[in-house]
Design an enzyme around this catalytic site. Structure first.
Site, mmCIF file in Angstrom:
data_model
loop_
_atom_site.group_PDB
_atom_site.id
_atom_site.type_symbol
_atom_site.label_atom_id
_atom_site.label_comp_id
_atom_site.label_asym_id
_atom_site.label_seq_id
_atom_site.Cartn_x
_atom_site.Cartn_y
_atom_site.Cartn_z
ATOM 1 C CB CYS A 1 -1.358 4.023 -10.734
ATOM 2 S SG CYS A 1 -1.814 2.820 -11.590
ATOM 3 C CE LYS B 1 -4.713 -1.868 5.105
ATOM 4 N NZ LYS B 1 -5.419 -0.624 4.656
ATOM 5 C CD GLU C 1 -6.722 3.622 5.617
ATOM 6 O OE1 GLU C 1 -6.684 2.967 4.807
ATOM 7 O OE2 GLU C 1 -5.809 4.025 6.252
ATOM 8 C CG PHE D 1 -7.993 6.000 -2.833
ATOM 9 C CD1 PHE D 1 -8.885 6.500 -3.860
ATOM 10 C CD2 PHE D 1 -6.883 6.734 -2.662
ATOM 11 C CE1 PHE D 1 -8.660 7.539 -4.659
ATOM 12 C CE2 PHE D 1 -6.602 7.617 -3.406
ATOM 13 C CZ PHE D 1 -7.414 8.308 -4.466
ATOM 14 C CB SER E 1 1.624 6.916 -2.248
ATOM 15 O OG SER E 1 1.858 6.325 -0.862
ATOM 16 C CD GLU F 1 1.013 9.464 -7.800
ATOM 17 O OE1 GLU F 1 1.294 9.182 -6.747
ATOM 18 O OE2 GLU F 1 0.770 8.576 -8.564
HETATM 19 P P1 NAD Z 1 -1.572 4.913 0.072
HETATM 20 O O1 NAD Z 1 -0.190 4.570 -0.404
HETATM 21 O O2 NAD Z 1 -2.052 5.975 1.001
HETATM 22 O O3 NAD Z 1 -2.268 3.503 0.871
HETATM 23 C C1 NAD Z 1 -2.222 2.337 0.170
HETATM 24 C C2 NAD Z 1 -2.272 1.373 1.293
HETATM 25 O O4 NAD Z 1 -1.500 1.564 2.138
HETATM 26 C C3 NAD Z 1 -3.580 1.421 1.835
HETATM 27 O O5 NAD Z 1 -4.295 0.082 2.164
HETATM 28 C C4 NAD Z 1 -3.238 2.238 3.205
HETATM 29 O O6 NAD Z 1 -4.055 1.771 4.386
HETATM 30 C C5 NAD Z 1 -2.032 1.807 3.403
HETATM 31 N N1 NAD Z 1 -1.123 2.871 4.380
HETATM 32 C C6 NAD Z 1 -1.327 4.100 4.198
HETATM 33 N N2 NAD Z 1 -0.519 4.721 4.869
HETATM 34 C C7 NAD Z 1 0.222 3.850 5.598
HETATM 35 C C8 NAD Z 1 1.467 3.657 6.611
HETATM 36 N N3 NAD Z 1 1.870 4.858 7.012
HETATM 37 N N4 NAD Z 1 2.026 2.575 6.743
HETATM 38 C C9 NAD Z 1 1.252 1.465 6.532
HETATM 39 N N5 NAD Z 1 0.479 1.339 5.482
HETATM 40 C C10 NAD Z 1 -0.305 2.439 5.133
HETATM 41 O O7 NAD Z 1 -2.053 5.095 -1.242
HETATM 42 P P2 NAD Z 1 -3.586 5.651 -1.997
HETATM 43 O O8 NAD Z 1 -3.662 6.879 -1.599
HETATM 44 O O9 NAD Z 1 -4.673 4.649 -1.184
HETATM 45 O O10 NAD Z 1 -3.591 5.134 -3.139
HETATM 46 C C11 NAD Z 1 -3.026 6.379 -4.226
HETATM 47 C C12 NAD Z 1 -1.724 5.742 -4.696
HETATM 48 O O11 NAD Z 1 -1.381 4.512 -5.133
HETATM 49 C C13 NAD Z 1 -0.868 6.643 -5.622
HETATM 50 O O12 NAD Z 1 0.535 7.068 -5.400
HETATM 51 C C14 NAD Z 1 -1.019 6.034 -7.146
HETATM 52 O O13 NAD Z 1 -0.188 6.327 -7.957
HETATM 53 C C15 NAD Z 1 -0.820 4.498 -6.372
HETATM 54 N N6 NAD Z 1 -1.168 3.498 -7.231
HETATM 55 C C16 NAD Z 1 -0.211 2.814 -7.833
HETATM 56 C C17 NAD Z 1 -0.738 1.632 -8.753
HETATM 57 C C18 NAD Z 1 0.308 0.924 -9.395
HETATM 58 O O14 NAD Z 1 0.012 -0.274 -9.917
HETATM 59 N N7 NAD Z 1 1.696 1.233 -9.567
HETATM 60 C C19 NAD Z 1 -1.840 1.535 -8.949
HETATM 61 C C20 NAD Z 1 -2.696 2.406 -8.259
HETATM 62 C C21 NAD Z 1 -2.536 3.248 -7.317
#
Ligand code: NAD
Length: 499
Positions: free
Chosen positions: A281, A173, A176, A149, A226, A383
């Site tokens: 991040c 994808k 959401e 997001f 994450s 985090e």
């Molecule tokens: P998230 O892991 O909740 O979601 C990321 C994606 O995974 C979304 O598209 C989501 O729909 C999907 N997802 C969520 N739960 C899932 C599940 N149980 N099974 C399969 N897919 C699932 O992350 P977020 O809250 O959208 O983003 C924040 C996180 O992203 C933070 O941890 C941040 O550090 C990390 N991030 C990392 C970088 C990097 O380059 N290292 C960059 C940006 C964000």
């Protein structure tokens, strides 16, 4: 209520699974739209459209593909204001920051405009008698990107910019929580001359992600989110024979050496710690002053600055940062603040009581500052991903460098110093993937490469830059001989060598 769609085969397509997610406006706390959550069969429709588009798109000459990227860049620039407003209204980051989100993505598109040069192979003339060897970088086919997001413009563009320019057909994808910008980017790509099926958006949750990971026709998956989900995506995707890169969470430290300019450091920490409500991040989440004297001086400077942070509507030009993305995420960050107090860290500024007048239902959270945080604390290990800066004091350079080096995450790190020798040693030795020297958020530019170490990234190849080109292509090596004269007289049963 506005109902969002998928974008499949060049058209907006309504969801048919019967499942929807709410998209909020974090500034008001109201639901502004419903996003369809795709089933496996809806994902399959996109895969089939991509399979159909791939033979033609991968055979278009690279310069023409680059021209589509040029057109796309121009269209995104023309629509910058609309995209920034759309982004702020679903994410909650302030408008200037949303523009930056789009702009950093565009820089990868600019990089991808150079694809004819980047995708060139190698050639050795005369590798043997009458033998030449050459290689080509070919696209993989249908590929997918699962995005978080917090950068709904930049991160999809990190991925699809390079993937598509290399000749792949890409399915995004998105998160959401804020899917409108990725949808709009897919529309603009079509308008730029991209054929239907080359860039598609399928909205959804775990079901859509699993459909990607299990689909035999998807060759590669890029994930950012994450760490727990990154690890899951990496394991399941690679078990299914796919190429996977999966970037995860972070805990970025800033080491402040005794010779650093503390006024400058204070500015950097405030911007990098609290910008975008800490939902980056590459946000600085731990400041490590070296010596107690520097720790005291730093707290003295930071405290009034954190107390006077301007939290406001995402559209307020004077706000330092806007609301958090959801109520649930705000509650999670607040529970980390509770936990930090229980664990014995010193809460210097408490943002939990912040109220935004007239917007009681918005997801606002004031800035918090913790001092005397130690490595055993859960709030240090995890985090937090919110407007919370933690100070972990160190007594010397080595113990300061040990903190980020031993932490489970290894995304970014920074050192503030005037001592070139210390900075050089730090850059060489610290166990973290991206290092800033007097730079708080060392996000490499598009023609370099982005990726952390340890639990911040699963897989071996980074995002964008030449690493991105490697990820989205596979190499084919051709050894050719055009013999002069007739057929060779006998078969050779030994492996050919150059002896
Ligand atoms: P998230 O892991 O909740 O979601 C990321 C994606 O995974 C979304 O598209 C989501 O729909 C999907 N997802 C969520 N739960 C899932 C599940 N149980 N099974 C399969 N897919 C699932 O992350 P977020 O809250 O959208 O983003 C924040 C996180 O992203 C933070 O941890 C941040 O550090 C990390 N991030 C990392 C970088 C990097 O380059 N290292 C960059 C940006 C964000």
């Amino acid at each position: 209520m506005k109902e969002l769609t998928h974008f499949i085969a060049g058209r907006h397509v309504n969801g048919t699974s019967g499942r929807f997610g709410d998209v909020f406006d974090p500034s008001t706390g109201e639901v502004q739209a419903r996003v369809p959550l795709a089933s496996k069969s809806e994902m399959r429709k996109a895969v089939e459209a991509a399979l159909e588009a791939f033979p033609a798109w991968s055979s278009v000459n690279p310069q023409r593909r680059a021209r589509v990227m040029f057109n796309f860049k121009t269209l995104v620039e023309k629509n910058m204001d609309e995209l920034a407003h759309m982004l702020s209204s679903e994410h909650g980051k302030v408008l200037a920051d949303s523009r930056g989100d789009v702009q950093r993505g565009l820089e990868v598109i600019e990089f991808a405009c150079g694809i004819p040069h980047l995708q060139k192979g190698e050639y050795t003339e005369g590798a043997g008698p009458g033998i030449d060897i050459y290689s080509m970088r070919q696209p993989l086919g249908v590929v997918a990107g699962i995005t978080p997001f917090n950068f709904p413009a930049m991160i999809p563009m990190w991925m699809f910019g390079v993937a598509i320019a290399c000749g792949n057909c890409f399915i995004n994808k998105p998160s959401e929580k804020d899917p409108s910008v990725p949808l709009r980017l897919a529309e603009l790509f079509l308008e730029a001359g991209g054929p239907p099926g080359v860039l598609q958006v399928v909205n959804g949750d775990k079901e859509a992600v699993d459909a990607i990971l299990d689909d035999p026709d998807i060759q590669a998956v890029s994930f950012v989110g994450s760490s727990a989900i990154a690890q899951y995506v990496y394991s399941r995707g690679t078990a299914n024979g796919k190429r996977v890169q999966a970037m995860g969470g972070a805990k970025n430290h800033a080491i402040i050496m005794p010779d650093a300019d503390l006024d400058q450091v204070t500015n950097e920490l405030i911007g990098a710690g609290y910008g975008s409500a800490g939902e980056r991040c590459m946000a600085i989440s731990v400041a490590v002053p070296v010596t107690d004297k520097i720790g005291d001086a730093l707290v003295e400077r930071l405290k009034p600055r954190v107390e006077s942070l301007r939290v406001g509507l995402a559209t307020d030009p004077d706000a330092d940062y806007g609301p958090m993305v959801t109520k649930e995420h705000r509650a999670k960050v607040m529970s980390y603040i509770d936990q930090g107090v229980k664990e014995g860290a010193e809460l210097v500024v408490d943002g939990r009581g912040f109220r935004m007048q007239g917007y009681d239902n918005g997801f606002y959270l004031g800035g918090s500052l913790f001092d005397r945080v130690t490595p055993e604390m859960t709030t240090y290990k995890d985090e937090i991903f919110g407007p919370v800066l933690q100070i972990a004091r160190a007594h010397d350079f080595d113990s300061a460098m040990a903190l980020p080096s031993r932490h489970q995450y290894g995304n970014g790190v920074a050192i503030f110093t005037r001592d070139g020798d210390a900075a050089r040693e730090f850059a060489a030795k610290v166990n973290v993937g991206m290092v800033g020297i007097n730079i708080p958020i060392p996000v490499p530019l598009a023609y370099h490469t982005f990726g952390g170490w340890k639990r911040s990234a699963f897989g071996d190849v980074n995002q964008h830059g030449t690493e991105g080109v490697r990820f989205w292509t596979r190499i084919k090596t051709i050894t050719q001989r055009w013999p002069k004269g007739g057929v060779r007289e006998k078969a050779d049963f030994n492996i050919p060598t150059m002896k």
